[in-house]
Design a protein around this motif. Structure first.
Motif, short mmCIF file in Angstrom:
data_model
loop_
_atom_site.label_atom_id
_atom_site.label_comp_id
_atom_site.label_asym_id
_atom_site.label_seq_id
_atom_site.Cartn_x
_atom_site.Cartn_y
_atom_site.Cartn_z
N GLU A 181 -4.10 9.64 -0.62
CA GLU A 181 -3.62 10.68 -1.51
C GLU A 181 -3.48 11.97 -0.72
N SER A 182 -2.32 12.61 -0.85
CA SER A 182 -2.07 13.85 -0.13
C SER A 182 -1.18 14.74 -0.97
N VAL A 183 -1.56 16.02 -1.10
CA VAL A 183 -0.76 16.97 -1.87
C VAL A 183 0.56 17.26 -1.19
N SER A 184 0.57 17.24 0.13
CA SER A 184 1.75 17.65 0.89
C SER A 184 2.81 16.55 0.92
N ALA A 185 3.96 16.83 0.33
CA ALA A 185 5.06 15.86 0.36
C ALA A 185 5.58 15.68 1.78
N HIS A 186 5.58 16.75 2.58
CA HIS A 186 6.01 16.64 3.97
C HIS A 186 5.09 15.71 4.75
N SER A 187 3.79 15.88 4.59
CA SER A 187 2.83 15.02 5.29
C SER A 187 2.99 13.57 4.87
N ASN A 188 3.26 13.35 3.59
CA ASN A 188 3.42 11.98 3.10
C ASN A 188 4.59 11.29 3.78
N MET A 189 5.69 12.01 4.00
CA MET A 189 6.84 11.41 4.67
C MET A 189 6.50 11.06 6.12
N GLU A 190 5.72 11.91 6.77
CA GLU A 190 5.31 11.62 8.15
C GLU A 190 4.40 10.40 8.20
N ILE A 191 3.53 10.27 7.20
CA ILE A 191 2.62 9.12 7.15
C ILE A 191 3.42 7.83 6.94
N ARG A 203 0.84 -1.20 0.00
CA ARG A 203 0.00 0.00 0.00
C ARG A 203 0.88 1.25 0.00
N TRP A 204 0.35 2.34 -0.61
CA TRP A 204 1.15 3.54 -0.84
C TRP A 204 0.40 4.80 -0.40
N THR A 230 5.69 13.85 -9.52
CA THR A 230 6.14 12.64 -8.82
C THR A 230 5.14 11.51 -9.00
N ARG A 231 3.85 11.82 -8.95
CA ARG A 231 2.83 10.78 -9.15
C ARG A 231 2.87 10.26 -10.58
N LEU A 232 3.05 11.14 -11.55
CA LEU A 232 3.11 10.71 -12.95
C LEU A 232 4.31 9.80 -13.18
N VAL A 233 5.44 10.14 -12.57
CA VAL A 233 6.64 9.30 -12.68
C VAL A 233 6.38 7.93 -12.06
N PHE A 234 5.74 7.92 -10.89
CA PHE A 234 5.43 6.67 -10.20
C PHE A 234 4.56 5.77 -11.07
N ASP A 235 3.48 6.32 -11.60
CA ASP A 235 2.58 5.52 -12.44
C ASP A 235 3.30 5.00 -13.68
#
Length: 329
Positions: A242-252, A211-212, A221-226
């Motif tokens: 799904e989250s716009v914030s790259a900082h929040s994603n790292m915390e998650i 899961r991601w 970044t999402r387009l590269v991932f897909d």
């Protein structure tokens, strides 16, 4: 009837005024000469006369009268985009004149991706403030698309974004300049206690079963991932979050068993402190090129030129540090 282009000198020294530009904005929003006249506190005949002056100045029809009201012609809508920038620049000039009168510094409005604010921009601003200690800087973070719209409306003086973004195509392409600053690598991450953290290398098929947390489309970044999965004939995993914030994603990622993808500049401090683990994979993640982008009409701005020099110097110092970090003792 074929429109005739006015002589350049006649156009340059004609009677075009800011109120003509304001009128076009009102006609676009109100779709009525009467309501536009009311908003400008003028009579309807006076506004009609202004419209005729504008049409004579440009040599084109500006409006069409329809059942829906007064509509701008396609040519007028094309001109309106430029009018918006001109009005925004006049507003900015007024603010700077007031600042100068009050002995305040000049203002520079910079839009930046979160990535640019991590390393490059702070160092560049330090150099800029050494050279111009009185300058006042406004920084706006956002997506490339949103920042570019603000740039083209004249609400920003420049942005630090990615080269080759979709918006760089027409109609913006002919109106912007770009200066490439550096390339940034992306990386895949998980928390240190994740089962994948013990693997020396993980293939893409295995990654697709986890899961991601991802940024939404159309983030680069999402387009590269897909694209990593699509190029190998695999369906990209749908993100759990799904989250716009790259900082929040790292915390998650650090707090859950979700995987993530991020620029190395963002992930590196978390990896160095043991909060995240970089996943080695057989997939090659493309680099992201970051540039300073500005409107071509603003290229002669001396304050913007100072920022360009500071960014180039900060980028060169960044590259030197990176090479030193990779060199063996």
């Amino acid at each position: 009837m074929t429109a005739t282009m006015p002589d350049d000198r006649e156009f340059a020294y004609g009677h075009l005024k800011l109120r003509h530009l304001h009128l076009m904005h009102l006609l676009e929003s109100e779709k009525s000469i009467t309501r536009a006249a009311q908003a400008m506190h003028l009579t309807q005949p006076a506004v009609s006369a202004m419209l005729k002056e504008l049409e004579a100045q440009f040599g084109i029809r500006m409006v069409e009268r329809t059942a829906q009201g007064v509509l701008l012609t396609p040519a007028a809508r094309a001109a309106l985009r430029r009018f918006s920038i001109a009005l925004a620049e006049v507003g900015a000039a007024h603010e700077e004149a007031l600042r100068a009168q009050q002995h305040e510094g000049l203002r520079l409005r910079v839009g930046a991706l979160t990535l640019a604010t991590l390393e490059l921009l702070p160092r560049a601003l330090s150099l800029l403030l050494d050279e111009s200690p009185d300058v006042q800087i406004e920084i706006s973070e956002g997506t490339v698309e949103g920042l570019t719209d603000a740039l083209m409306r004249g609400e920003l003086d420049c942005i630090i974004g990615r080269v080759g973004a979709p918006w760089a195509k027409a109609p913006h392409e002919a109106r912007i300049e770009q200066l490439k600053l550096y390339d940034e690598q992306r990386c895949l991450v998980c928390r240190p206690g994740h089962p994948l953290a013990t693997h020396r290398r993980v293939n893409l098929a295995a990654l697709g079963r986890y899961r991601w947390v991802l940024q939404p489309v159309p983030s680069s970044t999402r387009l590269v991932f897909d694209e990593l999965f699509l190029e190998r004939g695999m369906v990209p995993p749908a993100p759990t979050i799904e989250s716009v914030s790259a900082h929040s994603n790292m915390e998650i990622v650090a707090a859950t068993d979700l995987l993530g993808i991020a620029p190395q500049a963002l992930a590196r401090p978390h990896i160095a402190t043991g909060r995240l683990h970089a996943i080695a994979t057989d997939a090659l993640l493309p680099r992201m090129s970051i540039s300073l982008i500005w409107r071509r009409a603003s290229g002669a701005d001396p304050l913007l030129a100072r920022l360009r020099r500071a960014l180039v110097a900060a980028g060169a110092a960044r590259s030197t540090r990176r090479r030193g970090a990779r060199s063996p003792d």
